[in-house]
Design an enzyme around this catalytic site. Structure first.
Site, PDB file in Angstrom:
ATOM      1  N   ASP A  42      45.150  27.064  35.026  1.00 47.64           N
ATOM      2  CA  ASP A  42      45.691  27.614  33.780  1.00 47.64           C
ATOM      3  C   ASP A  42      46.935  28.468  34.055  1.00 47.64           C
ATOM      4  O   ASP A  42      47.567  28.980  33.129  1.00 47.64           O
ATOM      5  CB  ASP A  42      44.628  28.370  32.977  1.00 47.64           C
ATOM      6  CG  ASP A  42      44.060  29.565  33.717  1.00 47.64           C
ATOM      7  OD1 ASP A  42      44.429  29.785  34.892  1.00 47.64           O
ATOM      8  OD2 ASP A  42      43.221  30.275  33.129  1.00 47.64           O
ATOM      9  N   LYS A 110      36.620  24.927  36.922  1.00 46.21           N
ATOM     10  CA  LYS A 110      36.660  26.237  37.582  1.00 46.21           C
ATOM     11  C   LYS A 110      36.565  27.336  36.529  1.00 46.21           C
ATOM     12  O   LYS A 110      37.209  27.257  35.492  1.00 46.21           O
ATOM     13  CB  LYS A 110      37.932  26.405  38.411  1.00 46.21           C
ATOM     14  CG  LYS A 110      38.075  27.796  39.029  1.00 46.21           C
ATOM     15  CD  LYS A 110      39.097  27.841  40.159  1.00 46.21           C
ATOM     16  CE  LYS A 110      40.516  27.948  39.735  1.00 46.21           C
ATOM     17  NZ  LYS A 110      40.872  29.150  38.943  1.00 46.21           N
ATOM     18  N   GLU A 176      41.086  35.129  45.172  1.00 46.94           N
ATOM     19  CA  GLU A 176      42.494  35.403  44.879  1.00 46.94           C
ATOM     20  C   GLU A 176      42.847  36.856  45.194  1.00 46.94           C
ATOM     21  O   GLU A 176      42.216  37.796  44.676  1.00 46.94           O
ATOM     22  CB  GLU A 176      42.790  35.089  43.402  1.00 46.94           C
ATOM     23  CG  GLU A 176      44.258  35.350  43.048  1.00 46.94           C
ATOM     24  CD  GLU A 176      44.737  34.721  41.758  1.00 46.94           C
ATOM     25  OE1 GLU A 176      43.983  33.964  41.122  1.00 46.94           O
ATOM     26  OE2 GLU A 176      45.889  34.995  41.390  1.00 46.94           O
TER      27      GLU A 176
HETATM   28  O1  KIV Z   1      45.442  28.861  37.649  1.00 48.40           O
HETATM   29  C1  KIV Z   1      45.645  28.664  38.857  1.00 48.40           C
HETATM   30  O2  KIV Z   1      46.624  28.030  39.269  1.00 48.40           O
HETATM   31  C2  KIV Z   1      44.655  29.192  39.795  1.00 48.40           C
HETATM   32  C3  KIV Z   1      45.032  29.224  41.242  1.00 48.40           C
HETATM   33  C4  KIV Z   1      46.066  30.238  41.467  1.00 48.40           C
HETATM   34  C5  KIV Z   1      43.869  29.403  42.099  1.00 48.40           C
HETATM   35  O3  KIV Z   1      43.627  29.604  39.394  1.00 48.40           O
END
Ligand code: KIV
Length: 257
Positions: A42, A110, A176
């Site tokens: 996202d 995720k 992260e």
């Molecule tokens: O949204 C995203 O790109 C992510 C990554 C930075 C892990 O969650």
């Protein structure tokens, strides 16, 4: 050969896991030859749409970008971020995760968070929806974007959350922007692989936002290494094109019908 979630888990303590984000087919088709996981993150909200936060990203946007990415992937595992406000409770999460899986044909979703999403993760997994966790800096809910793990309380919470997510059935966890020794400890104390972004070399794998890696995003972050300066390359190409058009060198006979 199409990669499976079980292959990924087997890599822990053996081989590093390579992962990048993609938001469209052409990019995904290049990454597919090199990556174990391609994430439709996202982060596309800030990277492509200049939103102030990923909280503005909608389910519709995630699904449409993921449909494009799907067309570019043959081998890598495809993971799609569930956007903000699409998993506020287990019922909502299940409905939206099913929609994402069905419409995008991705391999997993995720979700950001720990204790708060424990029951939700359990229900998704029970319904055969593979889940990747995300701990540390949580762009969907954090007010400030600072690295985590300086304070003991933060460290203890991240460790507990990681254990809970593993218990709930996630197949891996993104870490992260967390402090190095914390990333090492979490990684060493989980059976599932950790994928780091700004979380040291001790994670089982790494992920970066593709636009950062190729230098398309003009902003610099400490945790990013730029492997190309694609802005320069694009600038050169566009400059040459504009010169050719102005000098009536393009299109020539070969480019004409
Ligand atoms: O949204 C995203 O790109 C992510 C990554 C930075 C892990 O969650």
């Amino acid at each position: 050969m199409k990669k499976k979630i079980t292959d990924l888990i087997k890599k822990k303590n053996k081989k590093k896991i390579v992962s990048l984000t993609a938001y469209s087919k052409n990019v995904a088709s290049i990454l597919d030859n090199h990556c174990d996981i391609i994430l439709v993150g996202d982060s596309l909200g800030s990277v492509l749409y200049n939103y102030k936060s990923t909280r503005e990203v909608s389910l519709h946007m995630m699904i449409e970008h993921s449909k494009s990415v799907r067309m570019g992937i043959k081998k890598a595992l495809m993971v799609v971020d569930m956007p903000h406000n699409t998993y506020r409770n287990s019922k909502e999460a299940l409905k939206n995760a099913k929609k994402i899986m069905l419409k995008t044909k991705c391999d997993a979703v995720k979700l950001e968070g720990g204790k708060k999403i424990y029951e939700t993760v359990k229900i998704l997994v029970k319904n055969k929806i593979p889940v990747m966790g995300h701990l540390g800096l949580l762009p969907q809910s954090d007010k400030t974007f600072k690295f985590k793990g300086k304070k003991k309380l933060d460290r203890d919470n991240i460790i507990k959350d990681a254990q809970l997510l593993e218990k709930a059935g996630v197949f891996s966890i993104v870490l992260e922007c967390i402090e190095t020794s914390l990333a090492k400890f979490v990684t060493q104390n989980l059976k599932v692989p950790t994928i780091g972004i700004g979380a040291s070399k001790f994670c089982d794998g790494q992920i970066l936002v593709f636009d950062d890696l190729i230098g398309l995003n003009p902003i610099n972050y400490r945790f990013v290494k730029k492997y190309a300066n694609i802005r320069n390359e694009i600038s050169k190409a566009v400059s040459n094109y504009s010169k050719d058009v102005r000098k009536i060198k393009f299109p020539n006979k070969n480019n004409s019908y």
